[in-house]
Design an enzyme around this catalytic site. Structure first.
Site, short mmCIF file in Angstrom:
data_model
loop_
_atom_site.label_atom_id
_atom_site.label_comp_id
_atom_site.label_asym_id
_atom_site.label_seq_id
_atom_site.Cartn_x
_atom_site.Cartn_y
_atom_site.Cartn_z
N HIS A 106 15.61 56.28 -15.55
CA HIS A 106 14.85 56.47 -16.79
C HIS A 106 15.25 57.79 -17.46
O HIS A 106 15.59 58.76 -16.78
CB HIS A 106 13.36 56.51 -16.45
CG HIS A 106 12.46 56.54 -17.64
ND1 HIS A 106 11.78 57.67 -18.03
CD2 HIS A 106 12.14 55.57 -18.54
CE1 HIS A 106 11.06 57.40 -19.11
NE2 HIS A 106 11.26 56.14 -19.44
N SER A 307 10.95 41.62 -8.88
CA SER A 307 10.83 42.24 -10.19
C SER A 307 10.17 41.28 -11.17
O SER A 307 10.20 40.06 -10.97
CB SER A 307 12.24 42.61 -10.68
OG SER A 307 12.22 42.90 -12.06
C1 PLP Z 1 11.66 53.73 -14.12
C2 PLP Z 1 10.77 54.49 -15.04
N1 PLP Z 1 10.50 55.76 -14.80
C3 PLP Z 1 9.69 56.50 -15.58
C4 PLP Z 1 9.12 55.93 -16.71
C5 PLP Z 1 8.25 56.78 -17.58
O1 PLP Z 1 6.92 56.46 -17.44
P1 PLP Z 1 5.84 56.98 -18.49
O2 PLP Z 1 6.10 56.23 -19.75
O3 PLP Z 1 4.56 56.63 -17.82
O4 PLP Z 1 6.04 58.43 -18.65
C6 PLP Z 1 9.38 54.60 -17.03
C7 PLP Z 1 8.80 54.00 -18.23
O5 PLP Z 1 9.11 52.92 -18.66
C8 PLP Z 1 10.23 53.85 -16.18
O6 PLP Z 1 10.53 52.58 -16.43
#
Ligand code: PLP
Length: 356
Positions: A106, A307
């Protein structure tokens, strides 16, 4: 923006990982209080309008779920803050380390590395979104003698892929004992423990150091929040400063924190904990249905095991816009959350037929 606009957009929201099937209106009276859990959730502090006792129960519940006996953690603003926190703690413990993560990680992981000024190496991924283990091994071998931080994906953003922790730990153990594993489990971390056959990723079995989950994803909430848990020994060894102004210690990275989020989360846990397994099983079945229908229509869909994220060839922009599909190059995805029913999927497919 009018209320009816929120309703309209909610009914067409299938492209992002948030469960919209929630009900918290019984908390409306609580909107008259400024519930602020500022500082450490484990000490009350001088700001008394807080829900820290409930926050502690939430953290304890997740620690138990992930088999972490001696824990610390708190309710964050979301998965991104949990990633920043995990990587911050990693840097405090290993100031000279390099972070390794897959290109499918992400964007908050890239952002955290930049904010914290930690050097990082992006590892190519396989087609299904999982980290490429050969490439990872090559990088670890090259880094021999240096400290390593691994951002482990438990469900990637675009493809819902889970990096294989057994393989990654074997590779790390061959090169170094000085490593830190932060698990980004934003979406899948909320449901994986409730899938009987899914890999049992937990702190007892593996040397995971911290783990971040988004609360507004699988659990669902009108305000975004997250949960981060970490081994207690790490927070003990990093300075845990007493802040006179708030009358308690502070191990968090931001300031004021939502006390309402803790109330929502505990309410959801109490009411739905025995239902989570059924909820995820329905989502997976619906995701399989969507996958099958898209395959028939030649959109080359893919659905990873364990998933609910179905990714496929990008349809027309009109469809992407209407159904709020997240785009990555030639791909889009639908995240089959609790509110994405078969009926909703059929409405989407009907639109797809019309536009192709
Ligand atoms: C794998 C992953 N990590 C982190 C995040 C970030 O999460 P947040 O939007 O709650 O900050 C996301 C959001 O889609 C995600 O898919």
């Amino acid at each position: 923006m009018k209320k009816k606009e929120f309703l309209k957009h909610s009914q067409l929201s299938i492209g992002y990982p948030g469960n919209l099937d929630f009900e918290y209106s019984h908390f409306s009276d609580f909107l008259n209080y400024r519930i602020n859990n500022i500082g450490c959730p484990f000490s009350d502090g001088s700001h008394r309008i807080n829900s820290k006792k409930i926050e502690q129960k939430c953290i304890a519940w997740f620690a138990k779920l992930y088999k972490l006996k001696k824990y610390r953690g708190y309710i964050t603003t979301g998965g991104s803050e949990g990633n920043l926190y995990g990587l911050f703690m990693a840097r405090q413990l290993y100031p000279n380390a390099t972070i390794l993560f897959s290109e499918d990680s992400h964007y908050s992981v890239f952002k955290a590395a930049n904010i914290l000024k930690i050097p990082y190496i992006t590892i190519p991924s396989n087609k299904n979104g999982e980290i490429n283990y050969k490439e990872f091994e090559q990088q670890v071998t090259k880094q021999k003698g240096t400290d390593i931080i691994l951002n482990l994906n438990i469900g990637t953003t675009m493809k819902g892929a889970i990096d294989n922790i057994d393989i990654l730990c074997d590779i790390l153990n061959q090169s170094t004992s000085r490593y830190y594993i932060h698990a980004d489990a934003a979406l899948s971390g909320g449901f994986l423990p409730f899938i009987e056959k899914a890999p049992k990723i937990n702190f007892k079995k593996y040397p995971i150091d911290s783990l971040s989950i988004s609360g507004h994803k699988f659990i669902g909430s009108p305000i975004p929040y997250g949960i981060v848990i970490i081994r207690k020994k790490h927070t003990d060894s990093v300075s845990n400063q007493y802040i006179e102004y708030i009358g308690c210690n502070d191990l968090t990275i931001l300031g004021s924190r939502s006390g309402l989020a803790a109330l929502f989360l505990w309410d959801a846990i109490k009411k739905r904990k025995n239902q989570f397994a059924t909820e995820i099983s329905v989502c997976i079945n619906n995701a399989r249905y969507l996958h099958k229908q898209l395959k028939k229509r030649l959109y080359h869909p893919f659905l990873n095991e364990y998933s609910i994220t179905v990714f496929f060839d990008k349809p027309s922009l009109a469809i992407c816009k209407k159904w709020q599909l997240a785009i990555q190059g030639n791909l889009v995805h639908i995240v089959v959350m609790q509110h994405v029913s078969i009926d909703k999927i059929d409405q989407f497919l009907e639109d797809l037929n019309k536009h192709s």
